[in-house]
Design a protein around this motif. Structure first.
Motif, PDB file in Angstrom:
ATOM      1  N   ARG A 125     -15.913 -18.901  -3.582  1.00 32.01           N
ATOM      2  CA  ARG A 125     -16.028 -17.528  -4.005  1.00 32.01           C
ATOM      3  C   ARG A 125     -14.446 -17.737  -5.282  1.00 32.01           C
ATOM      4  NH1 ARG A 125     -19.624 -15.676  -4.904  1.00 32.01           N
ATOM      5  NH2 ARG A 125     -18.900 -13.595  -5.935  1.00 32.01           N
ATOM      6  N   SER A 126     -13.449 -18.727  -4.927  1.00 36.42           N
ATOM      7  CA  SER A 126     -12.350 -18.770  -5.661  1.00 36.42           C
ATOM      8  C   SER A 126     -12.991 -19.394  -7.165  1.00 36.42           C
ATOM      9  CB  SER A 126     -11.083 -19.578  -5.104  1.00 36.42           C
ATOM     10  OG  SER A 126     -11.606 -20.764  -4.830  1.00 36.42           O
ATOM     11  N   ALA A 127     -13.702 -20.512  -6.826  1.00 37.29           N
ATOM     12  CA  ALA A 127     -13.879 -21.099  -8.145  1.00 37.29           C
ATOM     13  C   ALA A 127     -14.559 -20.239  -9.061  1.00 37.29           C
ATOM     14  CB  ALA A 127     -14.743 -22.068  -7.766  1.00 37.29           C
ATOM     15  N   VAL A 128     -15.569 -19.179  -8.270  1.00 31.78           N
ATOM     16  CA  VAL A 128     -16.470 -18.075  -8.137  1.00 31.78           C
ATOM     17  C   VAL A 128     -16.016 -17.130  -9.951  1.00 31.78           C
ATOM     18  CG1 VAL A 128     -18.225 -16.624  -8.802  1.00 31.78           C
ATOM     19  CG2 VAL A 128     -18.313 -18.796  -7.391  1.00 31.78           C
ATOM     20  N   ARG A 129     -15.165 -16.565  -8.978  1.00 36.49           N
ATOM     21  CA  ARG A 129     -13.793 -15.646  -9.716  1.00 36.49           C
ATOM     22  C   ARG A 129     -13.224 -16.888 -10.797  1.00 36.49           C
ATOM     23  NH1 ARG A 129     -12.891 -14.029  -3.963  1.00 36.49           N
ATOM     24  NH2 ARG A 129     -11.419 -15.419  -3.867  1.00 36.49           N
ATOM     25  N   LEU A 130     -13.124 -17.553 -10.409  1.00 36.94           N
ATOM     26  CA  LEU A 130     -11.936 -18.114 -11.943  1.00 36.94           C
ATOM     27  C   LEU A 130     -12.766 -18.694 -13.347  1.00 36.94           C
ATOM     28  CD1 LEU A 130      -9.694 -20.345 -13.449  1.00 36.94           C
ATOM     29  CD2 LEU A 130     -10.962 -22.018 -12.039  1.00 36.94           C
ATOM     30  N   TYR A 131     -14.610 -18.965 -12.694  1.00 39.21           N
ATOM     31  CA  TYR A 131     -15.082 -18.657 -13.972  1.00 39.21           C
ATOM     32  C   TYR A 131     -15.073 -17.432 -14.349  1.00 39.21           C
ATOM     33  CZ  TYR A 131     -15.299 -23.435 -12.527  1.00 39.21           C
ATOM     34  OH  TYR A 131     -15.280 -24.622 -12.231  1.00 39.21           O
ATOM     35  N   GLU A 132     -15.790 -16.327 -13.449  1.00 36.56           N
ATOM     36  CA  GLU A 132     -16.156 -14.820 -14.086  1.00 36.56           C
ATOM     37  C   GLU A 132     -14.714 -14.588 -14.705  1.00 36.56           C
ATOM     38  OE1 GLU A 132     -18.870 -13.340 -10.504  1.00 36.56           O
ATOM     39  OE2 GLU A 132     -16.592 -13.192 -10.607  1.00 36.56           O
ATOM     40  N   SER A 133     -13.207 -15.044 -14.598  1.00 38.00           N
ATOM     41  CA  SER A 133     -12.286 -14.188 -15.455  1.00 38.00           C
ATOM     42  C   SER A 133     -12.879 -14.871 -16.866  1.00 38.00           C
ATOM     43  CB  SER A 133     -10.975 -15.118 -15.286  1.00 38.00           C
ATOM     44  OG  SER A 133     -11.029 -16.162 -14.662  1.00 38.00           O
ATOM     45  N   LEU A 134     -13.111 -16.104 -16.748  1.00 40.58           N
ATOM     46  CA  LEU A 134     -13.528 -17.143 -18.118  1.00 40.58           C
ATOM     47  C   LEU A 134     -14.130 -16.421 -19.244  1.00 40.58           C
ATOM     48  CD1 LEU A 134     -12.409 -20.279 -17.567  1.00 40.58           C
ATOM     49  CD2 LEU A 134     -11.283 -18.509 -18.228  1.00 40.58           C
ATOM     50  N   GLY A 135     -15.167 -15.377 -18.386  1.00 40.34           N
ATOM     51  CA  GLY A 135     -16.219 -15.492 -19.564  1.00 40.34           C
ATOM     52  C   GLY A 135     -17.833 -15.580 -18.915  1.00 40.34           C
ATOM     53  N   PHE A 136     -17.213 -16.601 -17.494  1.00 37.84           N
ATOM     54  CA  PHE A 136     -19.091 -16.661 -17.347  1.00 37.84           C
ATOM     55  C   PHE A 136     -19.790 -15.570 -16.179  1.00 37.84           C
ATOM     56  CE2 PHE A 136     -16.737 -21.015 -18.021  1.00 37.84           C
ATOM     57  CZ  PHE A 136     -18.585 -22.121 -17.903  1.00 37.84           C
ATOM     58  N   SER A 137     -21.398 -16.562 -16.262  1.00 38.47           N
ATOM     59  CA  SER A 137     -21.811 -15.355 -15.895  1.00 38.47           C
ATOM     60  C   SER A 137     -23.144 -16.098 -15.209  1.00 38.47           C
ATOM     61  CB  SER A 137     -22.175 -13.934 -16.409  1.00 38.47           C
ATOM     62  OG  SER A 137     -22.966 -14.725 -17.312  1.00 38.47           O
ATOM     63  N   VAL A 138     -23.453 -14.992 -13.978  1.00 37.19           N
ATOM     64  CA  VAL A 138     -24.531 -16.076 -13.036  1.00 37.19           C
ATOM     65  C   VAL A 138     -26.165 -16.159 -13.697  1.00 37.19           C
ATOM     66  CG1 VAL A 138     -26.163 -16.076 -10.820  1.00 37.19           C
ATOM     67  CG2 VAL A 138     -23.246 -15.299 -10.796  1.00 37.19           C
ATOM     68  N   TRP A 139     -26.484 -16.828 -14.418  1.00 42.13           N
ATOM     69  CA  TRP A 139     -27.913 -17.930 -14.530  1.00 42.13           C
ATOM     70  C   TRP A 139     -28.887 -17.405 -14.003  1.00 42.13           C
ATOM     71  CZ3 TRP A 139     -28.248 -23.144 -17.156  1.00 42.13           C
ATOM     72  CH2 TRP A 139     -29.826 -23.597 -18.146  1.00 42.13           C
ATOM     73  N   ASP A 140     -28.805 -18.515 -13.007  1.00 47.73           N
ATOM     74  CA  ASP A 140     -29.990 -18.932 -12.294  1.00 47.73           C
ATOM     75  C   ASP A 140     -28.841 -19.332 -10.965  1.00 47.73           C
ATOM     76  OD1 ASP A 140     -32.186 -19.641 -10.808  1.00 47.73           O
ATOM     77  OD2 ASP A 140     -33.132 -20.657 -12.735  1.00 47.73           O
ATOM     78  N   ALA A 141     -29.986 -20.422 -10.002  1.00 47.33           N
ATOM     79  CA  ALA A 141     -29.456 -20.704  -8.642  1.00 47.33           C
ATOM     80  C   ALA A 141     -30.166 -22.361  -8.545  1.00 47.33           C
ATOM     81  CB  ALA A 141     -29.535 -19.607  -7.818  1.00 47.33           C
ATOM     82  N   ASP A 142     -29.865 -23.118  -8.037  1.00 46.54           N
ATOM     83  CA  ASP A 142     -29.961 -23.948  -6.970  1.00 46.54           C
ATOM     84  C   ASP A 142     -30.053 -23.587  -5.259  1.00 46.54           C
ATOM     85  OD1 ASP A 142     -31.134 -25.286  -9.583  1.00 46.54           O
ATOM     86  OD2 ASP A 142     -29.588 -26.673  -9.055  1.00 46.54           O
ATOM     87  N   VAL A 143     -31.674 -23.993  -4.329  1.00 47.35           N
ATOM     88  CA  VAL A 143     -31.163 -23.393  -3.468  1.00 47.35           C
ATOM     89  C   VAL A 143     -31.523 -24.512  -2.255  1.00 47.35           C
ATOM     90  CG1 VAL A 143     -32.830 -21.955  -1.706  1.00 47.35           C
ATOM     91  CG2 VAL A 143     -32.508 -21.057  -4.140  1.00 47.35           C
ATOM     92  N   MET A 144     -30.943 -24.160  -1.312  1.00 41.74           N
ATOM     93  CA  MET A 144     -31.351 -25.369  -0.226  1.00 41.74           C
ATOM     94  C   MET A 144     -31.660 -24.706   1.071  1.00 41.74           C
ATOM     95  SD  MET A 144     -28.329 -28.361   1.337  1.00 41.74           S
ATOM     96  CE  MET A 144     -28.586 -29.665   0.472  1.00 41.74           C
ATOM     97  N   TYR A 145     -32.884 -25.502   1.181  1.00 47.60           N
ATOM     98  CA  TYR A 145     -33.836 -25.276   2.260  1.00 47.60           C
ATOM     99  C   TYR A 145     -33.518 -25.738   3.415  1.00 47.60           C
ATOM    100  CZ  TYR A 145     -35.470 -21.467  -1.162  1.00 47.60           C
ATOM    101  OH  TYR A 145     -36.372 -21.093  -1.835  1.00 47.60           O
ATOM    102  N   ALA A 146     -33.510 -25.288   4.690  1.00 55.18           N
ATOM    103  CA  ALA A 146     -34.044 -25.846   6.536  1.00 55.18           C
ATOM    104  C   ALA A 146     -35.111 -25.580   6.725  1.00 55.18           C
ATOM    105  CB  ALA A 146     -32.886 -26.371   6.828  1.00 55.18           C
ATOM    106  N   ALA A 147     -35.357 -26.024   7.990  1.00 58.05           N
ATOM    107  CA  ALA A 147     -36.172 -25.451   8.827  1.00 58.05           C
ATOM    108  C   ALA A 147     -35.322 -24.824  10.260  1.00 58.05           C
ATOM    109  CB  ALA A 147     -36.753 -26.742  10.081  1.00 58.05           C
ATOM    110  N   HIS A 148     -36.079 -23.728  10.452  1.00 57.21           N
ATOM    111  CA  HIS A 148     -35.406 -22.956  11.503  1.00 57.21           C
ATOM    112  C   HIS A 148     -34.586 -23.681  12.550  1.00 57.21           C
ATOM    113  CE1 HIS A 148     -36.369 -19.132   9.051  1.00 57.21           C
ATOM    114  NE2 HIS A 148     -37.616 -19.541   9.087  1.00 57.21           N
TER     115      HIS A 148
END
Length: 338
Positions: A315-338
């Motif tokens: 969250r600290s890195a996300v807040r830093l990037y948001e403060s510089l004008g970055f916004s979420v565009w997409d996401a990579d997802v890691m999956y695993a079995a239950h």
């Protein structure tokens, strides 16, 4: 009939077929299905015991002259890769050629990965939340265990056109000047990376900065050299903060230019490839200054966008990037079995 062959090495023809399959899938889905690290392993090979390649093969009809991977009877229609780190679950990703989807090849590759996995288990990355990846994970009963946010900021122009300056996506103020915090004084100097001189110091700084992230922190001298020989490598966009006291590297910002636009544009775009700060230099403002130095460099090259990847739990890195004008565009997802 579905056949998956597992191997630790690829022939030149097999590697070419895998790359072609990944490129076709990337063009179809709008997102690259395989990471840079996987592509490097495909092209250059992997150290024994650290990787497994899974090749999904389909029969070639009689009289069909199209390319094949192991002779004249089969063609490559899908591929999976798993990286092995002692004491960790295998980390994998897979791709199926667009023309061969919905025929069970994705499920077959996933089973092959699971059957071949180390005792610690298996986790599989899906790049972008594509419909096919979500459906495959759901059908296998897998759930998300990690997310990697893809963020972007506009460097040139605006959504409706605008001045060629480093503005935020909402047309707000330009990016701040990359000034070192006063507290750092003369303790560090920011300069560009010197190939042939800085490798050892950078590897030490990278390992310290990413000690809790084996994917990045475990990079070796060979891994670094492979990247230095990539066509995109440019030391002019690789910034290091040198400790003026002992000459070590306190932090760094390595930028990258994607000639293909990375799904953002029909022209080259930039990337905040990796930003790292050694533990002793954290909370000093060095990371923010380094980030801005790199962004200014990408802007000065005339690139329209900069993108980056960041763990959604950081969250600290996300807040830093948001403060510089970055916004979420997409996401990579890691999956695993239950």
């Amino acid at each position: 009939m579905t056949h998956v062959r597992t191997t630790e090495t690829l022939t030149t023809d097999e590697a070419a077929a895998v790359v072609a399959t990944a490129e076709a899938a990337g063009g179809y889905d709008g997102v690259a299905p395989l990471s840079e690290q996987t592509l490097l392993r495909i092209r250059h090979g992997a150290r024994p015991g650290t990787a497994r390649f899974h090749l999904a093969l389909a029969p070639v009809p009689s009289g069909d002259p199209t390319g094949v991977s192991d002779g004249s009877t089969t063609r490559l229609v899908g591929f999976a890769y798993s990286a092995r780190t002692p004491g960790e679950p295998d980390s994998a990703e897979l791709v199926v050629a667009p023309a061969w989807r919905r025929r069970g090849y994705g499920a077959a590759l996933l089973r092959s990965l699971a059957d071949d996995a180390a005792e610690e288990g298996l986790r599989v990355w899906a790049h972008g939340r594509t419909e096919g990846a979500v459906a495959l994970a759901r059908s296998a009963g897998w759930t998300q265990v990690r997310g990697l946010l893809k963020m972007r900021v506009r460097l040139r122009g605006g959504e409706r056109g605008g001045p060629a300056e480093a503005r935020r996506p909402d047309g707000g103020e330009a990016l701040p000047e990359p000034v070192l915090p006063e507290a750092l004084g003369e303790r560090v100097v920011i300069r560009t990376f010197r190939p042939g001189e800085d490798e050892k110091a950078w590897l030490a700084a990278n390992a310290a900065a990413f000690a809790d992230h084996p994917e990045q922190g475990g990079l070796t001298a060979d891994d670094l050299q492979e990247r230095e020989h990539e066509s995109w490598f440019d030391p002019a966009g690789f910034f290091v903060a040198e400790d003026t006291g002992d000459g070590s590297i306190a932090g760094f910002h390595w930028t990258k230019v994607h000639a293909d636009g990375a799904g953002l544009a029909d022209e080259p775009v930039g990337e905040v490839y990796v930003v790292g700060v050694s533990p002793a230099w954290r909370r000093t403002g060095l990371g923010r200054a380094l980030t801005l130095v790199g962004l200014r460099h990408l802007h000065e090259r005339g690139l329209p966008w900069a993108l980056l990847y960041v763990d959604e739990e950081n969250r600290s890195a996300v807040r830093l990037y948001e403060s510089l004008g970055f916004s979420v565009w997409d996401a990579d997802v890691m999956y695993a079995a239950h």
